[in-house]
Design a protein around this motif. Structure first.
Motif, short mmCIF file in Angstrom:
data_model
loop_
_atom_site.label_atom_id
_atom_site.label_comp_id
_atom_site.label_asym_id
_atom_site.label_seq_id
_atom_site.Cartn_x
_atom_site.Cartn_y
_atom_site.Cartn_z
N SER A 1 1.01 -0.76 -0.09
CA SER A 1 -0.16 0.03 -0.40
C SER A 1 0.15 1.13 -0.29
O SER A 1 0.20 2.20 0.18
N ALA A 2 2.44 0.98 0.10
CA ALA A 2 2.95 2.15 -0.27
C ALA A 2 2.99 3.35 -1.31
O ALA A 2 2.75 4.49 -0.93
N VAL A 3 2.49 2.48 -2.61
CA VAL A 3 2.47 2.95 -3.79
C VAL A 3 1.66 4.54 -3.03
O VAL A 3 1.26 5.15 -4.72
N ASP A 4 0.02 4.08 -2.36
CA ASP A 4 -0.79 4.82 -1.90
C ASP A 4 -0.49 6.24 -1.41
O ASP A 4 -1.65 7.33 -0.88
N TRP A 5 1.04 5.75 -0.42
CA TRP A 5 1.20 7.30 0.11
C TRP A 5 2.61 8.26 -0.63
O TRP A 5 3.17 7.79 0.05
N ILE A 6 2.07 7.64 -1.94
CA ILE A 6 4.04 8.03 -2.49
C ILE A 6 4.19 9.95 -2.10
O ILE A 6 5.68 10.05 -1.41
N TRP A 7 3.15 10.72 -1.66
CA TRP A 7 3.09 12.04 -1.59
C TRP A 7 4.46 12.22 0.19
O TRP A 7 5.21 12.72 -0.09
N PRO A 8 3.19 11.55 1.15
CA PRO A 8 4.05 11.77 2.38
C PRO A 8 5.19 10.47 2.81
O PRO A 8 6.08 11.40 3.12
N LEU A 9 5.87 9.67 1.95
CA LEU A 9 6.74 8.94 1.81
C LEU A 9 7.71 10.30 1.27
O LEU A 9 8.81 9.66 2.07
N GLY A 10 7.33 10.18 0.14
CA GLY A 10 8.74 11.38 -0.97
C GLY A 10 9.25 12.20 0.15
O GLY A 10 9.69 12.34 0.81
N LEU A 11 7.83 13.15 0.47
CA LEU A 11 7.94 14.16 1.74
C LEU A 11 9.59 13.95 3.06
O LEU A 11 9.99 14.51 2.85
N LEU A 12 8.56 12.94 3.32
CA LEU A 12 9.01 12.46 4.37
C LEU A 12 10.81 11.70 4.86
O LEU A 12 12.05 12.36 5.10
N LEU A 13 11.09 10.93 3.41
CA LEU A 13 12.64 11.13 2.98
C LEU A 13 13.38 11.97 2.62
O LEU A 13 14.27 12.24 2.77
N GLY A 14 12.39 12.87 1.78
CA GLY A 14 13.36 14.17 1.32
C GLY A 14 13.94 14.84 2.43
O GLY A 14 14.80 15.09 3.19
N CYS A 15 12.81 14.92 3.96
CA CYS A 15 13.35 15.62 5.14
C CYS A 15 14.64 14.85 5.13
O CYS A 15 15.14 15.58 6.31
N ALA A 16 14.44 13.82 5.45
CA ALA A 16 16.09 13.01 6.18
C ALA A 16 17.04 12.98 5.63
O ALA A 16 17.80 13.41 6.85
N LEU A 17 16.40 13.32 4.46
CA LEU A 17 18.19 13.28 3.79
C LEU A 17 18.62 14.89 3.73
O LEU A 17 19.92 15.39 3.84
N GLY A 18 18.07 15.73 3.28
CA GLY A 18 17.76 16.94 3.54
C GLY A 18 18.56 17.50 4.78
O GLY A 18 20.13 18.41 5.00
N LEU A 19 18.79 17.10 6.04
CA LEU A 19 18.42 17.12 7.34
C LEU A 19 20.34 16.74 7.97
O LEU A 19 20.97 16.91 8.00
N PHE A 20 19.74 15.23 6.86
CA PHE A 20 21.45 14.81 7.07
C PHE A 20 22.80 14.84 6.32
O PHE A 20 23.56 15.35 6.64
N TRP A 21 22.06 15.74 5.14
CA TRP A 21 23.30 16.08 4.16
C TRP A 21 23.92 18.35 4.52
O TRP A 21 24.37 17.78 4.12
N ILE A 22 22.88 18.24 5.22
CA ILE A 22 23.02 20.07 5.32
C ILE A 22 24.18 19.32 6.45
O ILE A 22 25.20 20.04 6.60
N ALA A 23 23.93 18.98 7.47
CA ALA A 23 24.88 18.66 8.55
C ALA A 23 26.07 18.47 8.04
O ALA A 23 27.42 18.95 8.38
N PHE A 24 26.07 17.20 7.25
CA PHE A 24 27.20 16.30 6.79
C PHE A 24 28.09 17.51 6.00
O PHE A 24 29.49 17.97 6.46
N ASN A 25 27.74 18.27 5.31
CA ASN A 25 27.97 19.06 4.49
C ASN A 25 29.53 20.20 4.86
O ASN A 25 30.49 20.87 5.18
N VAL A 26 28.30 21.17 6.31
CA VAL A 26 28.94 21.88 6.73
C VAL A 26 29.79 21.80 7.73
O VAL A 26 30.98 21.55 7.87
N VAL A 27 29.96 20.59 8.49
CA VAL A 27 30.29 19.14 9.54
C VAL A 27 32.02 19.36 8.38
O VAL A 27 33.26 19.25 8.42
N TYR A 28 31.81 18.90 6.97
CA TYR A 28 32.52 18.09 6.04
C TYR A 28 33.36 18.80 6.22
O TYR A 28 34.73 19.19 5.40
N PHE A 29 32.76 20.88 5.86
CA PHE A 29 34.17 21.54 5.27
C PHE A 29 34.57 22.28 6.35
O PHE A 29 35.62 22.86 6.35
#
Length: 402
Positions: A95-123
């Motif tokens: 049934s995940a295909v019926d929740w494409i937008w909420p799941l996609g937004l959640l995964l995008g938020c997760a990736l965004g939080l991780f990578w902004i912190a990673f990139n700043v610390v990396y610098f």
């Protein structure tokens, strides 16, 4: 003088490696799992678009917290939300295909939080001298996880009935994300300073002769390609073979080649090679796509994958290093490093959304394999366009530092 990495750099690589391993185990097969529930190119397109929108918006909004409060909490939260995403996929199942937008937004938020912190610390934990070395190690770890993760996942999924294999692999990824969160507590809390400027991206792009203008266009061109390639190539491999194991094998082979090429790039690729290396890489990334015009088989896809694995370090390392080097060219840029990381990601996001928009228009009007291959060729030419924007910037940067 021997170039080395500090303890914090090595710890950051470890956290990144765990994050990459969890993603390699499940991310490679996530879109196949969704496709098997509903074979629809447009559905996968919307899922990817929702992720990209969430990543860009999260970078922009979370920039204030990362700059003025605690970078590490953003990194941990992003890792935890990634685990929550796979927990929800496990819970919803087909049934995940019926929740494409909420799941996609959640995964995008997760990736965004991780990578902004990673990139700043990396610098903050690297400098111009060891940045290419660090990037080479990031590529090496990504390749190693790409070797082990998808091959293991494909083997498990192929040998287990129904979707049992998918549920097991998603569970393993969830556990690894939890381990990554624990591991991140060994990273020191970074100092914060200054006030976050919400409109810094606009200010940089509206400044005449700003070096961030050609860099942003180069990043945009990079995003056009990777926004579609990130999910479509793996899906084409599955469609050509109808076997998850073959997709895992494809990833194993291409990642093994990438491991060697990233190792070589990390060892020998120097700043004064960046312009020529980026041009060579972008041309090769286009040429290896051409056999797909003849026939789309596992063999031609594997040729493309191996060629891309060889060429990608030549193209991507100058893109990454040049941008982060520019953050250290002045005290003002160092102070604005969070905003500049956000500008970098927004440029990539716009490129990805542009490529995905072209993809959506294509599949909604003519979703044939032949048309998709022509689309891949066209989008595959954008790295060369990116080099055209970056060429003078790379040459000037090399001349300034020599």
């Amino acid at each position: 003088m021997k170039i080395t990495l500090g303890r914090q750099s090595i710890l950051l690589l470890g956290v990144n490696g765990l994050f990459a391993l969890a993603g390699a185990l499940s991310g490679t097969f996530l879109n196949v799992f969704l496709w098997k529930s509903r074979p629809d190119y447009a559905m996968l397109g919307w899922f990817t678009i929702s992720q990209q929108l969430a990543i860009g918006i999260t970078f922009w909004l979370a920039g204030k917290w990362v700059k003025e409060h605690n970078k590490m909490s953003a990194l941990r939260l992003g890792t935890a939300l990634s685990g929550m995403f796979y927990m929800l996929v496990l819970w919803t199942g087909k049934s995940a295909v019926d929740w494409i937008w909420p799941l996609g937004l959640l995964l995008g938020c997760a990736l965004g939080l991780f990578w902004i912190a990673f990139n700043v610390v990396y610098f903050e934990v690297t400098d111009r001298e060891n940045r290419d070395l660090f990037n080479g190690w990031v590529g090496l770890l990504g390749s190693m996880t790409g070797i082990v993760g998808p091959w293991f996942s494909g083997l498990i999924i192929s040998r287990m009935a129904d979707n049992t294999g998918y549920r097991l692999i998603f569970t393993v990824s969830l556990v690894i994300y939890i381990i990554a969160v624990i591991f991140s507590f060994f990273l020191k809390k970074r100092k914060v300073s200054g006030t976050y400027c919400w409109l810094e991206s606009i200010r940089q792009l509206s400044t005449p002769k700003s070096p961030w203008r050609p860099l942003s266009m180069g990043l945009f061109a990079q995003g056009v390609r990777e926004g579609v390639f990130a999910f479509l190539i793996a899906l084409l491999v599955y469609l050509a073979t109808s076997q998850e194991y073959k997709l895992g094998q494809f990833s194993l082979i291409t990642s093994a080649v990438a491991l060697a090429s990233y190792w070589a790039a990390g060892k020998w690729f120097k700043p004064h090679y960046r312009s020529k290396g980026m041009f060579t890489g972008s041309v090769l990334l286009l040429l290896v796509l051409l056999p797909l015009l003849w026939k789309v088989t596992y063999g031609t896809l594997l040729f493309m994958g191996i060629g891309s694995a060889i060429a990608m370090p030549l193209y991507i390392l100058p893109m990454i290093s040049a941008g982060f080097d520019m953050m250290g060219t002045s005290g003002e840029n160092v102070e604005k490093r969070v905003e500049l990381v956000v500008l970098r990601e927004l440029s990539l996001m716009c490129g990805r959304l542009f490529g995905l928009t072209v993809f959506m228009i294509t599949v909604l009007n003519s979703p044939s394999t032949k048309v998709l291959i022509w689309l891949i060729i066209i989008l595959g030419a954008f790295p060369l366009i990116g080099w055209m924007f970056m060429r003078k910037l790379l040459i000037n940067t090399t001349a300034r530092d020599s």
